[in-house]
Design a protein around this motif. Structure first.
Motif, PDB file in Angstrom:
ATOM      1  N   TRP A  69      74.350  22.652  38.175  1.00 37.39           N
ATOM      2  CA  TRP A  69      74.673  22.777  36.338  1.00 37.39           C
ATOM      3  C   TRP A  69      75.580  23.526  35.895  1.00 37.39           C
ATOM      4  O   TRP A  69      76.209  23.225  35.161  1.00 37.39           O
ATOM      5  CB  TRP A  69      73.082  22.728  35.675  1.00 37.39           C
ATOM      6  CG  TRP A  69      73.125  23.729  34.611  1.00 37.39           C
ATOM      7  CD1 TRP A  69      72.461  23.269  33.698  1.00 37.39           C
ATOM      8  CD2 TRP A  69      73.020  25.231  34.170  1.00 37.39           C
ATOM      9  NE1 TRP A  69      72.677  23.886  32.512  1.00 37.39           N
ATOM     10  CE2 TRP A  69      72.980  24.950  33.057  1.00 37.39           C
ATOM     11  CE3 TRP A  69      73.277  25.900  35.110  1.00 37.39           C
ATOM     12  CZ2 TRP A  69      73.114  25.895  31.861  1.00 37.39           C
ATOM     13  CZ3 TRP A  69      73.764  26.967  34.034  1.00 37.39           C
ATOM     14  CH2 TRP A  69      73.575  27.288  32.679  1.00 37.39           C
ATOM     15  N   TYR A  70      75.722  24.628  36.921  1.00 35.34           N
ATOM     16  CA  TYR A  70      76.342  25.541  36.116  1.00 35.34           C
ATOM     17  C   TYR A  70      78.172  24.988  36.159  1.00 35.34           C
ATOM     18  O   TYR A  70      79.280  25.305  35.009  1.00 35.34           O
ATOM     19  CB  TYR A  70      76.810  26.943  37.534  1.00 35.34           C
ATOM     20  CG  TYR A  70      77.724  27.538  37.242  1.00 35.34           C
ATOM     21  CD1 TYR A  70      77.549  29.063  36.105  1.00 35.34           C
ATOM     22  CD2 TYR A  70      78.890  27.578  37.428  1.00 35.34           C
ATOM     23  CE1 TYR A  70      78.202  30.277  36.351  1.00 35.34           C
ATOM     24  CE2 TYR A  70      79.621  28.712  36.895  1.00 35.34           C
ATOM     25  CZ  TYR A  70      79.784  29.509  36.988  1.00 35.34           C
ATOM     26  OH  TYR A  70      80.438  31.186  36.916  1.00 35.34           O
ATOM     27  N   GLU A  92      77.300  20.931  34.016  1.00 41.23           N
ATOM     28  CA  GLU A  92      76.856  21.410  32.326  1.00 41.23           C
ATOM     29  C   GLU A  92      77.657  22.194  31.862  1.00 41.23           C
ATOM     30  O   GLU A  92      78.700  22.590  30.620  1.00 41.23           O
ATOM     31  CB  GLU A  92      75.108  21.657  31.862  1.00 41.23           C
ATOM     32  CG  GLU A  92      75.817  19.874  33.326  1.00 41.23           C
ATOM     33  CD  GLU A  92      73.464  19.195  32.842  1.00 41.23           C
ATOM     34  OE1 GLU A  92      72.841  19.120  31.788  1.00 41.23           O
ATOM     35  OE2 GLU A  92      73.368  19.425  34.346  1.00 41.23           O
ATOM     36  N   ALA A  93      77.469  23.783  32.117  1.00 39.02           N
ATOM     37  CA  ALA A  93      77.636  24.642  31.614  1.00 39.02           C
ATOM     38  C   ALA A  93      79.024  25.619  31.794  1.00 39.02           C
ATOM     39  O   ALA A  93      79.467  25.784  30.638  1.00 39.02           O
ATOM     40  CB  ALA A  93      76.512  25.752  32.214  1.00 39.02           C
ATOM     41  N   SER A 111      74.351  31.533  29.003  1.00 43.17           N
ATOM     42  CA  SER A 111      73.948  29.563  28.857  1.00 43.17           C
ATOM     43  C   SER A 111      73.024  30.303  30.371  1.00 43.17           C
ATOM     44  O   SER A 111      71.898  30.018  30.730  1.00 43.17           O
ATOM     45  CB  SER A 111      75.114  29.451  29.333  1.00 43.17           C
ATOM     46  OG  SER A 111      75.587  29.482  28.220  1.00 43.17           O
ATOM     47  N   CYS A 112      73.609  31.048  31.636  1.00 43.35           N
ATOM     48  CA  CYS A 112      72.928  30.733  32.748  1.00 43.35           C
ATOM     49  C   CYS A 112      71.942  32.242  32.854  1.00 43.35           C
ATOM     50  O   CYS A 112      70.478  31.911  32.673  1.00 43.35           O
ATOM     51  CB  CYS A 112      73.596  31.820  33.655  1.00 43.35           C
ATOM     52  SG  CYS A 112      75.099  30.732  34.428  1.00 43.35           S
ATOM     53  N   LEU A 119      79.082  31.846  28.895  1.00 43.21           N
ATOM     54  CA  LEU A 119      78.700  30.808  30.257  1.00 43.21           C
ATOM     55  C   LEU A 119      78.196  32.070  30.603  1.00 43.21           C
ATOM     56  O   LEU A 119      76.786  31.610  30.926  1.00 43.21           O
ATOM     57  CB  LEU A 119      79.816  31.075  31.112  1.00 43.21           C
ATOM     58  CG  LEU A 119      79.649  30.475  32.983  1.00 43.21           C
ATOM     59  CD1 LEU A 119      78.576  28.980  32.722  1.00 43.21           C
ATOM     60  CD2 LEU A 119      80.527  29.983  32.941  1.00 43.21           C
ATOM     61  N   TRP A 126      70.736  26.648  26.336  1.00 42.90           N
ATOM     62  CA  TRP A 126      71.982  27.019  27.212  1.00 42.90           C
ATOM     63  C   TRP A 126      72.571  25.788  26.514  1.00 42.90           C
ATOM     64  O   TRP A 126      73.832  26.407  26.082  1.00 42.90           O
ATOM     65  CB  TRP A 126      71.537  26.276  28.136  1.00 42.90           C
ATOM     66  CG  TRP A 126      71.866  24.627  28.352  1.00 42.90           C
ATOM     67  CD1 TRP A 126      70.975  23.826  28.663  1.00 42.90           C
ATOM     68  CD2 TRP A 126      73.021  23.836  28.435  1.00 42.90           C
ATOM     69  NE1 TRP A 126      71.111  22.459  28.762  1.00 42.90           N
ATOM     70  CE2 TRP A 126      72.567  22.268  28.554  1.00 42.90           C
ATOM     71  CE3 TRP A 126      74.631  24.185  28.267  1.00 42.90           C
ATOM     72  CZ2 TRP A 126      73.213  21.602  29.091  1.00 42.90           C
ATOM     73  CZ3 TRP A 126      74.871  22.789  28.127  1.00 42.90           C
ATOM     74  CH2 TRP A 126      74.699  21.715  28.530  1.00 42.90           C
ATOM     75  N   GLN A 127      72.607  24.939  25.420  1.00 43.93           N
ATOM     76  CA  GLN A 127      73.529  24.424  24.200  1.00 43.93           C
ATOM     77  C   GLN A 127      73.863  25.568  23.457  1.00 43.93           C
ATOM     78  O   GLN A 127      74.945  26.187  23.024  1.00 43.93           O
ATOM     79  CB  GLN A 127      73.983  23.413  23.513  1.00 43.93           C
ATOM     80  CG  GLN A 127      73.315  22.475  24.758  1.00 43.93           C
ATOM     81  CD  GLN A 127      71.969  22.028  25.160  1.00 43.93           C
ATOM     82  OE1 GLN A 127      71.365  22.465  25.112  1.00 43.93           O
ATOM     83  NE2 GLN A 127      71.814  20.338  25.391  1.00 43.93           N
ATOM     84  N   PRO A 167      73.148  29.369  23.468  1.00 40.80           N
ATOM     85  CA  PRO A 167      72.635  30.160  24.666  1.00 40.80           C
ATOM     86  C   PRO A 167      73.118  31.857  23.186  1.00 40.80           C
ATOM     87  O   PRO A 167      73.796  32.749  23.573  1.00 40.80           O
ATOM     88  CB  PRO A 167      73.486  30.270  25.482  1.00 40.80           C
ATOM     89  CG  PRO A 167      74.619  30.333  24.523  1.00 40.80           C
ATOM     90  CD  PRO A 167      74.524  29.144  23.661  1.00 40.80           C
ATOM     91  N   TYR A 192      68.947  30.213  30.695  1.00 39.31           N
ATOM     92  CA  TYR A 192      68.384  28.471  31.320  1.00 39.31           C
ATOM     93  C   TYR A 192      67.218  29.439  32.650  1.00 39.31           C
ATOM     94  O   TYR A 192      66.483  28.786  33.097  1.00 39.31           O
ATOM     95  CB  TYR A 192      69.851  28.475  32.566  1.00 39.31           C
ATOM     96  CG  TYR A 192      69.698  27.070  33.027  1.00 39.31           C
ATOM     97  CD1 TYR A 192      68.608  25.982  32.311  1.00 39.31           C
ATOM     98  CD2 TYR A 192      69.605  27.088  34.377  1.00 39.31           C
ATOM     99  CE1 TYR A 192      69.597  24.357  33.100  1.00 39.31           C
ATOM    100  CE2 TYR A 192      69.813  25.716  35.193  1.00 39.31           C
ATOM    101  CZ  TYR A 192      68.823  24.279  34.427  1.00 39.31           C
ATOM    102  OH  TYR A 192      69.421  23.318  34.824  1.00 39.31           O
ATOM    103  N   ALA A 219      81.034  26.090  27.992  1.00 46.33           N
ATOM    104  CA  ALA A 219      81.629  27.597  27.482  1.00 46.33           C
ATOM    105  C   ALA A 219      82.460  27.760  27.165  1.00 46.33           C
ATOM    106  O   ALA A 219      83.290  28.389  26.538  1.00 46.33           O
ATOM    107  CB  ALA A 219      80.483  28.692  28.608  1.00 46.33           C
TER     108      ALA A 219
END
Length: 199
Positions: free
Chosen positions: A184-185, A188-189, A53-54, A50, A81-82, A84, A57, A193
Motif C-alpha cells: 500500500w505504501y 498508493e500512498a 498518511s501512514c 507520507l 489517507w487521501q 491526511p 492508515y 504524497a
C-alpha cells in the motif's frame, strides 16, 4: 512530478519487500533518493504527507483497543489517507506530554498490544515530522531493531509494526499483513504524497 510517474518508480520497489514482509531501511532510502533525482521540487513536504498518511492508515488499530482519541497528533473525524489531516500540535511541550501518555498507556512491547501502541506512536512521529523544517529522513529513518528507541523509528515503520503486531524481527508477527502495508505504501500512498499540487 505526476503521480503516474512516481508510481512507475515506486512499483519497482514492491519486489524489494523481503521474506519477512519488510521494506528495509536501505531500500526505502534508495527509493527516496531516486525520487529526489527525478524531481525539481523539495521532497520534504511529500515526505511529511507520507508519514501523516501512514499514521492515518493505522489509526483504526488504536481505536479498536482504546476507543478514545489521544490528546494531540491524532486523525480528525473523517480523515482518510487521501486527506491526511491530523490534529497536529505546534507545542513541543504537548508532544512531550503525548509521549508520556503513550509510554503510560500503550507501550509497543508485549504484553501490551503492540499494534495499538505502534499506531499511537506513528501519530506522534507524524506530528514531529510535520513540525520539522529540514529533511530528517537520512538520520531518523531506522531499521526495525526491537532494541532501538521507538522515538527513532519512522512513522511508516511504526504503522507497519501496527498492522503486523510488532517488529519484523519478531517471528510471531504477521508477515503477510506487513507485506500488505508496504505494498500500500509503495503503490498508493507514495504516489499521492509526492505528487506536486498541480497534478
Amino acid at each position: 512530478m505526476e503521480s503516474s510517474e512516481i508510481l512507475e518508480v515506486s512499483r519497482r520497489y514492491v519486489d524489494r519487500i523481503d521474506d519477512r514482509g519488510e521494506l528495509p531501511q536501505p531500500v526505502r532510502r534508495e527509493l527516496f533518493e531516486e525520487l529526489r533525482a527525478l524531481s525539481s521540487v523539495d521532497l520534504w513536504p511529500g515526505f511529511q504527507r507520507l508519514q501523516a498518511s501512514c499514521a492515518v492508515y493505522s489509526w483504526p488499530l488504536w481505536r479498536e483497543e482504546f476507543g478514545e482519541d489521544l490528546p494531540f497528533a491524532t486523525p480528525v473525524e473523517g480523515t482518510t489517507w487521501q486527506y491526511p489531516e491530523l490534529t497536529f500540535t505546534e507545542d513541543e511541550g504537548e508532544l512531550a506530554d503525548l509521549l508520556s501518555f503513550l509510554d503510560d498507556n500503550a507501550p509497543v512491547a508485549p504484553p501490551n498490544r503492540p499494534d495499538a501502541g505502534a499506531a499511537g506512536f506513528a501519530c506522534l512521529h507524524a506530528n514531529t515530522y510535520a513540525l520539522a523544517d529540514d529533511f530528517l529522513m537520512p538520520r531518523d529513518m531506522q531499521d526495525t531493531d526491537p532494541d532501538a528507541d521507538p522515538q527513532a523509528w519512522e512513522a511508516a515503520v511504526l504503522s507497519a509494526m501496527a498492522f503486523a503486531g510488532g517488529s519484523s524481527l519478531d517471528p510471531n508477527t504477521d508477515e503477510h499483513a506487513r507485506r500488505r502495508f508496504w505494498s500500500w505504501y509503495l503503490l498508493e500512498a507514495t504516489p499521492v504524497a509526492f505528487a506536486t499540487p498541480e497534478d
